[in-house]
Design an enzyme around this catalytic site. Structure first.
Site, short mmCIF file in Angstrom:
data_model
loop_
_atom_site.label_atom_id
_atom_site.label_comp_id
_atom_site.label_asym_id
_atom_site.label_seq_id
_atom_site.Cartn_x
_atom_site.Cartn_y
_atom_site.Cartn_z
N GLY A 8 0.93 -1.21 -0.05
CA GLY A 8 0.02 0.02 -0.01
C GLY A 8 0.91 1.55 -0.21
O GLY A 8 2.06 1.34 -0.20
N HIS A 9 0.06 2.12 -0.03
CA HIS A 9 0.92 3.66 0.04
C HIS A 9 1.38 4.13 1.46
O HIS A 9 0.87 3.67 2.34
CB HIS A 9 -0.19 4.72 -0.41
CG HIS A 9 -0.70 4.53 -1.73
ND1 HIS A 9 -1.68 3.71 -2.12
CD2 HIS A 9 -0.23 5.22 -3.14
CE1 HIS A 9 -2.02 3.80 -3.33
NE2 HIS A 9 -1.10 4.74 -4.08
N GLY A 10 2.62 4.60 1.37
CA GLY A 10 3.38 5.17 2.35
C GLY A 10 3.90 4.02 3.14
O GLY A 10 4.30 2.90 2.65
#
Length: 145
Positions: A8-10
């Site tokens: 996922g992001h970050g």
């Protein structure tokens, strides 16, 4: 046992990975791949491919992503088209992840995919809804109104 990859992001993936590990302990065939700011899609694809090789021992791999349509989801989906034994599930949260980790020895990919979607829909709630489950239906006010 099914392998599990979080992406996922970050720091989404490593955050869930660390939380799950804190709650149920170290897990085998379990990997987290973050899509950090400045990372290219090619770098993410390479890391997902590496994670797949580390997590797959023949029974299959579930790749859990944050949001449908984002780069982590799209790249995991492309990877799943190359491997027959991979499922991609989006909308991951901690309760969903813990259920998968605790059940992955006993279930096959198709079954765990179906149960994950059903359980995920039931896991979303609010404090108000939880109170409603505990309150008697059609309870009258104490003054009889």
């Amino acid at each position: 046992m099914l392998g599990v990859i979080l992406t996922g992001h970050g720091s989404f993936a490593t955050g869930l990975f660390e939380a799950a590990t804190q709650i149920i302990g170290e897990q085998t065939q379990f990997n987290a791949v973050n899509f950090t700011d400045g990372m290219s899609s090619e770098q993410l694809a390479e890391q997902l491919n590496t994670a797949l090789k580390q997590c797959d021992r023949g029974q299959g791999v579930i790749c859990l992503t944050d949001i449908v349509g984002g780069s982590p989801f799209r790249l995991a989906a492309m990877l799943s088209y190359q491997y027959n034994n991979m499922e991609v599930i989006s909308g991951t949260n901690l309760p969903l992840l813990l259920e998968i980790l605790l059940q992955r020895e006993d279930l096959d990919l198709a079954t765990i995919r179906q149960e994950t979607i059903e359980n995920g829909q039931r896991a979303i709630t609010s404090l108000w809804h939880e109170h409603q489950k505990k309150s008697p239906k059609n309870e009258e006010c104490s003054d009889g109104i």
